[in-house]
Design a protein around this motif. Structure first.
Motif, mmCIF file in Angstrom:
data_model
loop_
_atom_site.group_PDB
_atom_site.id
_atom_site.type_symbol
_atom_site.label_atom_id
_atom_site.label_comp_id
_atom_site.label_asym_id
_atom_site.label_seq_id
_atom_site.Cartn_x
_atom_site.Cartn_y
_atom_site.Cartn_z
ATOM 1 N N GLY A 74 37.555 38.667 35.291
ATOM 2 C CA GLY A 74 37.927 39.436 36.484
ATOM 3 C C GLY A 74 36.760 40.182 37.085
ATOM 4 O O GLY A 74 36.218 41.105 36.488
ATOM 5 N N SER A 75 36.358 39.766 38.319
ATOM 6 C CA SER A 75 35.162 40.326 38.959
ATOM 7 C C SER A 75 35.436 41.509 39.867
ATOM 8 O O SER A 75 34.518 42.212 40.250
ATOM 9 C CB SER A 75 34.473 39.252 39.808
ATOM 10 O OG SER A 75 34.044 38.203 39.001
ATOM 11 N N GLY A 101 32.660 44.032 39.814
ATOM 12 C CA GLY A 101 32.095 44.083 38.457
ATOM 13 C C GLY A 101 31.845 42.700 37.904
ATOM 14 O O GLY A 101 32.276 42.366 36.806
ATOM 15 N N PHE A 102 31.131 41.869 38.656
ATOM 16 C CA PHE A 102 30.869 40.488 38.240
ATOM 17 C C PHE A 102 30.076 40.471 36.929
ATOM 18 O O PHE A 102 29.051 41.136 36.806
ATOM 19 C CB PHE A 102 30.084 39.776 39.349
ATOM 20 C CG PHE A 102 29.809 38.325 39.100
ATOM 21 C CD1 PHE A 102 30.822 37.454 38.780
ATOM 22 C CD2 PHE A 102 28.512 37.835 39.189
ATOM 23 C CE1 PHE A 102 30.570 36.100 38.565
ATOM 24 C CE2 PHE A 102 28.240 36.496 38.978
ATOM 25 C CZ PHE A 102 29.270 35.625 38.657
ATOM 26 N N GLY A 107 33.540 44.335 30.161
ATOM 27 C CA GLY A 107 34.795 43.621 30.393
ATOM 28 C C GLY A 107 35.232 43.679 31.843
ATOM 29 O O GLY A 107 34.828 44.561 32.596
ATOM 30 N N GLY A 108 36.071 42.697 32.223
ATOM 31 C CA GLY A 108 36.467 42.534 33.612
ATOM 32 C C GLY A 108 37.769 43.231 33.972
ATOM 33 O O GLY A 108 38.311 44.040 33.210
ATOM 34 N N PHE A 109 38.289 42.867 35.161
ATOM 35 C CA PHE A 109 39.427 43.559 35.776
ATOM 36 C C PHE A 109 40.792 42.990 35.384
ATOM 37 O O PHE A 109 41.804 43.515 35.821
ATOM 38 C CB PHE A 109 39.294 43.519 37.303
ATOM 39 C CG PHE A 109 38.231 44.440 37.837
ATOM 40 C CD1 PHE A 109 38.560 45.684 38.339
ATOM 41 C CD2 PHE A 109 36.903 44.074 37.814
ATOM 42 C CE1 PHE A 109 37.580 46.541 38.824
ATOM 43 C CE2 PHE A 109 35.905 44.920 38.303
ATOM 44 C CZ PHE A 109 36.248 46.160 38.802
ATOM 45 N N TYR A 110 40.818 41.919 34.572
ATOM 46 C CA TYR A 110 42.115 41.414 34.109
ATOM 47 C C TYR A 110 42.592 42.318 32.968
ATOM 48 O O TYR A 110 42.942 41.856 31.889
ATOM 49 C CB TYR A 110 41.987 39.998 33.560
ATOM 50 C CG TYR A 110 41.723 38.869 34.519
ATOM 51 C CD1 TYR A 110 41.306 39.073 35.827
ATOM 52 C CD2 TYR A 110 41.902 37.545 34.093
ATOM 53 C CE1 TYR A 110 41.053 38.013 36.673
ATOM 54 C CE2 TYR A 110 41.654 36.469 34.935
ATOM 55 C CZ TYR A 110 41.232 36.708 36.216
ATOM 56 O OH TYR A 110 40.984 35.645 37.053
ATOM 57 N N ALA A 111 42.601 43.603 33.185
ATOM 58 C CA ALA A 111 42.896 44.567 32.126
ATOM 59 C C ALA A 111 43.470 45.833 32.737
ATOM 60 O O ALA A 111 43.285 46.111 33.918
ATOM 61 C CB ALA A 111 41.613 44.903 31.366
ATOM 62 N N GLU A 112 44.159 46.619 31.900
ATOM 63 C CA GLU A 112 44.755 47.860 32.406
ATOM 64 C C GLU A 112 43.700 48.901 32.756
ATOM 65 O O GLU A 112 43.932 49.752 33.617
ATOM 66 C CB GLU A 112 45.735 48.413 31.365
ATOM 67 C CG GLU A 112 46.979 47.535 31.216
ATOM 68 C CD GLU A 112 47.980 48.111 30.234
ATOM 69 O OE1 GLU A 112 49.164 48.218 30.621
ATOM 70 O OE2 GLU A 112 47.604 48.438 29.096
ATOM 71 N N TYR A 113 42.537 48.813 32.097
ATOM 72 C CA TYR A 113 41.433 49.735 32.396
ATOM 73 C C TYR A 113 40.119 48.977 32.424
ATOM 74 O O TYR A 113 39.923 48.016 31.675
ATOM 75 C CB TYR A 113 41.342 50.850 31.334
ATOM 76 C CG TYR A 113 42.472 51.837 31.397
ATOM 77 C CD1 TYR A 113 42.391 52.992 32.179
ATOM 78 C CD2 TYR A 113 43.649 51.611 30.689
ATOM 79 C CE1 TYR A 113 43.446 53.893 32.254
ATOM 80 C CE2 TYR A 113 44.718 52.505 30.761
ATOM 81 C CZ TYR A 113 44.598 53.642 31.553
ATOM 82 O OH TYR A 113 45.642 54.528 31.630
#
Length: 323
Positions: A74-75, A101-102, A107-113
C-alpha cells in the motif's frame, strides 16, 4: 505513543512474494512513530496499478534492501493523525490527512496504522471525501508532476492524455484544464469516454474503438504541443502527431516505452512526493469542484480481490476500506 493507540493492528500482508492468494489479513504490531514522522489511523488505502508487481517481488530492485516479512503493501491512503513524532509541528492528533509512502520501510497503507515521514503528508483538500483522498497521493502527484513539472502545460497548450480514464489520467485531465490547456483525452471504453467528458476534456475518444489519429488531426491540425502517456498500447502513429519542439512524458512503468518523432523530446519520470508539489496539488484541487473517481471499494479482508480487479477494466482508482 498515545495511550489511545493500540499495540496491535490488522493488516493485509504477505509472508512471501507471489499471486493474489498470498495476501491475507494478519495481526501485526502497530509501527513506532519516529522523529519527523506521523502515525496515521488509516481509513482508506489506494490500490495502485503497481501493487501486484510489488506483491510479486518486482520492486525489490527499487528498494535496494531485501524485503522482510510479513510485508504490508500500500503506497498511499488517508485517515486521521493518531500521533506525531519529535520535530513535527504541521500536524496534531485528530487532523484529517492523506499521505504517500511508496516502499515505506515501516510498512504500507493496507493496515489500520501506518508511520510515514511528515514531509509526505498533507491535509485533506476541501471538497474531497476521505475515500477520495485515500486514493489521491501517488496518482495525484504522478498526474501533476507530468502535466506541470515535465510538460509545463500552460494556457492554450494542446495536450493529449493517453489513458485518460485511469487513476493518473483522470486527475491529469483536470489539472491540465486548470492550468489552461486544451485537452484531448484518449480513454478506455464508452464509460471512460463519458468520464473524460464529465471532468472537462475538450474532446474524448475511445482508444480501442475510435480513430484516434483522425481525432488528433481534427483537434490539433498543426500538431500536438505535448502528450502524457499513461497506458500501454501501440501509440506510435498517434505520437507521430506531436509537433517539432513538442514534448512527450510518461511515468516509468508504461510498456512499451513511448517513442516520439525526430525533434520531439521524450521523458520518463517518477511521481515523487515533495512539499511543493503537494501544496500545488491541494491548491489546484481546492480551486473549484474536483472529481476523484473511486470506482470500487473493497474490505481489507478482500485485498486479494482488489489485486485481481486492478488488472481488469475499471475507471479511476480502486480502494480498500480499513476503518
Amino acid at each position: 505513543m498515545s495511550s489511545s493507540v493500540p499495540t496491535q493492528m490488522k493488516a493485509a500482508a504477505i509472508d512471501r512474494f507471489g499471486g493474489p492468494e498470498v495476501l491475507g489479513v494478519k495481526t501485526l504490531p502497530v509501527p513506532k512513530v519516529g522523529k519527523g514522522e506521523v502515525l496515521i489511523r488509516v481509513s482508506t488505502a489506494g490500490v495502485g496499478q503497481w501493487d501486484p508487481a510489488e506483491r510479486e517481488g518486482e520492486m525489490e530492485s527499487y528498494k535496494g534492501t531485501k524485503a522482510s516479512f510479513p510485508y504490508v503493501l500500500g503506497s498511499d491512503g488517508a485517515g486521521t493523525i493518531a500521533a506525531v513524532g519529535e520535530g513535527v509541528d504541521r500536524f496534531k492528533a485528530g487532523d484529517k490527512v492523506y499521505a504517500f509512502g511508496f516502499l515505506n520501510d515501516k510498512g504500507g497503507f493496507y493496515a489500520e496504522y501506518v508511520a510515514v515521514k511528515a514531509d509526505y503528508v498533507s491535509h485533506v483538500p476541501r471538497g474531497l471525501s476521505e475515500e477520495q483522498a485515500g486514493v489521491l497521493a501517488a496518482d495525484g502527484l504522478t498526474a501533476l508532476e507530468g502535466v506541470d513539472d515535465m510538460l509545463k502545460v500552460r494556457e492554450g497548450t494542446k495536450l493529449l492524455v493517453y489513458g485518460a480514464s485511469g487513476g493518473v489520467g483522470h486527475l491529469a485531465v483536470q489539472f491540465a484544464k486548470r492550468l489552461g490547456a486544451k485537452v484531448l483525452a484518449v480513454a478506455s471504453g464508452k464509460d471512460g469516454v463519458e468520464l473524460a467528458k464529465r471532468i472537462g476534456a475538450d474532446k474524448a475518444v475511445d482508444g480501442r474503438a475510435d480513430d484516434v489519429e483522425k481525432a488528433v488531426r481534427e483537434f490539433a491540425p498543426d500538431g500536438l504541443d505535448a502528450a502524457l502517456v499513461l497506458a500501454g498500447g501501440d501509440h506510435r502513429k498517434v505520437l507521430a502527431l506531436v509537433k517539432k519542439g513538442g514534448h512527450i512524458a510518461y511515468p516509468n512503468g508504461v510498456v512499451p516505452e513511448p517513442k516520439g518523432p525526430d525533434g520531439v523530446r521524450v521523458s520518463s519520470y517518477n511521481g515523487e512526493p515533495n512539499a511543493d508539489a503537494q501544496a500545488r496539488l491541494n491548491k489546484l484541487i481546492e480551486a473549484g469542484p474536483f472529481h476523484v473517481e473511486v470506482s470500487k471499494v473493497f474490505r481489507l479482508d478482500d485485498a486479494h480481490q482488489a489485486h485481481e480487479a486492478v488488472g481488469k477494466h475499471h475507471l479511476g482508482k480502486l480502494a480498500l476500506r480499513i476503518h
